[in-house]
Write an enzyme that holds these catalytic residues in place. Sequence first.
Site, PDB file in Angstrom:
ATOM      1  N   GLU A  24       0.798  -1.255   0.209  1.00 58.34           N
ATOM      2  CA  GLU A  24      -0.071  -0.020  -0.160  1.00 58.34           C
ATOM      3  C   GLU A  24       0.839   1.314  -0.018  1.00 58.34           C
ATOM      4  OE1 GLU A  24      -3.095  -0.246  -0.093  1.00 58.34           O
ATOM      5  OE2 GLU A  24      -3.260  -2.318   0.162  1.00 58.34           O
ATOM      6  N   CYS A  83      -3.300   8.180   3.551  1.00 62.74           N
ATOM      7  CA  CYS A  83      -2.887   7.806   2.249  1.00 62.74           C
ATOM      8  C   CYS A  83      -4.169   7.867   1.290  1.00 62.74           C
ATOM      9  CB  CYS A  83      -2.743   6.198   2.490  1.00 62.74           C
ATOM     10  SG  CYS A  83      -3.682   5.316   3.293  1.00 62.74           S
TER      11      CYS A  83
END
Length: 518
Positions: free
Chosen positions: A255, A294
Site C-alpha cells: 500500500e 494515504c
Amino acid sequence: MLLKNFTQNTWVEADDSGLEIFDAVNGKPISRISSSGIDFSGYVDYARTVGQRNLQSTSPHQRAAMLKELASSLLESKEIFYRLSTLTGATRRDSWVDIEGGIGTLFSYANLCERNITDRNVYIDGNAEPLSKSGGFIGQHILSPLQGVAVHINAYNFPVWGMLEKLAPCFIAGVPAVIKPATQTAFLTHKVFEHMVQTGILPEGSIQLICGSAGSLVDHLDYDDILCFTGSASTGAMLKSNTAFSERNARFNMEADSLNCCILGADVKADDAELNLFVREIVNELTMKAGQKCTAIRRVLVPEAMHDLVIEKITARLKKTIIGDPSSKLVHMGALAGLQQRDDVFKKLESLKADCEVVYGGNDTSNLQLHEADATIGAFMQPTVLSATNPDCTVAHDIEAFGPVCTVMPYRDTTHAIRLAKRGKGSLVASIVSSSPEQIEALALGIASNHGRILVLNQRSAEDSTGHGTVLPNLIHGGPGRAGGSEELGGLRGISHYMQLTALQAHSSDIARIVASS
Ligand code: NAP
C-alpha cells in the site's frame, strides 16, 4: 526510555542507546528506539514454529472470540492511547480514526468470521465444479492458512489502526505476525502492543514487535511467508527487489503513495448543495490528521467555470480552521507527526510550485497563528491549496506532499476530467460529487479501472456517506499502479491474502473429509 522489542515471548532491549523521538507539538523527547543487536532470524523461526503451532491448534471461531476479547480490553484502556496519541500531533478526532477505528476493525473481523466462516481452518472457496458425467469426480477450490510468518511493516501516520487492520485478517486466517511500526510514532504502537501482550489473550508466538530498523528481517522470508508493507513507493520498490520476492516468491502486498482525486461534476452549479458538500469534503481531507492520510484528496478536479469559486469557498472555510495544540477541544488541525515529516512536505511543496501557484497557506510558518502552540518548536503548518491552471502539464499528478496540501485543477469536459483523474497512475480512492445520474455513470465507469474505491456524493447520499477518506474493513483498501497494486481488508477477501488457494480434484466424499478434518 528505550522502547523494548518483543521477540520469542520476551521483551528485549537493543544493545545501543537508539534514536531519540520527539513530541510533534512541543519538541520534548518522548522515547528512544532501536533494534540494534536483535536476532531477526529468531523472530521468523519462532513465528514459524511456536506461533504456527499455537495458532493452528485453535479454530477460526476461537480466534474470533479472542479478537473480540482483545478489542474490548483495548477499548477499556483507550484513554491511555488517546493521551499518547496527542504527542503525534493528532487531535481527538484524528486519534479516534486511528485508535477506535483500529479496535473497530478487530470487532468487525471477529463478527465477519463468526457469521461467514465455518469453524474449520480450511475453507471452501466457491462452488464445486463437476469434472465427470457421473458426478463422481469434482473440482473444489479450498483455502488453507500459510505455514509461514506475516511481516507487517507500517507507515507512521496510523500507529494503531495500521497495526490492527493488518493483524485482524491475519489472525483470523491463523498466521503469526511480526509487526514493525514506523520509527516516528512507534511509541504509540508499542503502548497498544504492550497492552495486548499483558492481556494474555493471544496465543504465544502469534504476535512479535520490532521497534526500530527491520534489520535483516526481510532477508529471512521464504515462499510460505508474506510481507504486507505500507509506506512510500520508494521504500516499497526497494523492499520488493529483495530476493525473498524476486527468487523465493514470498508474497508481497504493498500500500503506497496515492494521488487521490475528488471530481466536481460538470452539472453542479454555484448555488447547488453539492458544491458545499464538495468543499466540505476537500477541507475535511486537508485538515484531518493534518492531511497525513494515504486516502486524502490531493487533486481537486473542477469544471473550468467553477475554478475560482471553488478556491474562494475552500479558502473561506480554511480561514476559520483553528490550528494548534491537538489536546485543546477548540483545535481543528494539530501538528504533523514530526519536524522531519514537515520538512519533507515543505520540500514537496517547493517542487509543486514549479508549475502550480499557492493560493492559500504555504511553507512560511513565521506568521502562523496557533492556538496554545509554538510554530518554532512544533511541526505545524498551514493547510495549503495550490492551483494548476495548466492541468495537462503539471507535476501535481506526480508529487505527493504527505500533509495538508491539495491542488485545484480545472477541466474542460467529462472526457478531460477522466483523463486527468487517470494521470494519478493508479489511486486508492476517488470521489465524484454530482447529482446527475449520467455524469456519475460516465465518470465512475471512466475511472474505475484506475481506482481501488470510488465514492459518489450528492444530496441523496450525504447524510449516510462514510466520507472520502474513511477506509472500511468490509471494503477493499488498495489500488492499482502507483498505489501499490495490492489490496487489504475487503471482508473475507482480506483473510484470503494469508491463505493458499488449492484446486482439489477428487470424489466429493474425499473432499468433504479433507475439509471436515482441518
Ligand atoms: P516510509 O518511509 O516508506 O516507511 C514506511 C515503513 O517502512 C516504516 O515502518 C519504515 O521504518 C519502513 N522501512 C523503511 N526502510 C526500510 C527497510 N530498508 N526495510 C524495512 N522497512 C523499512 O513511509 P512513511 O514515511 O512511514 O509513510 C509515508 C508514506 O506512506 C506516504 O508516501 C504515504 O502515501 C504512504 N502511506 C500509504 C498508505 C496506504 O495504505 N496506501 C497508508 C499510509 C501511508 P522506519 O520508520 O523505521 O524507517
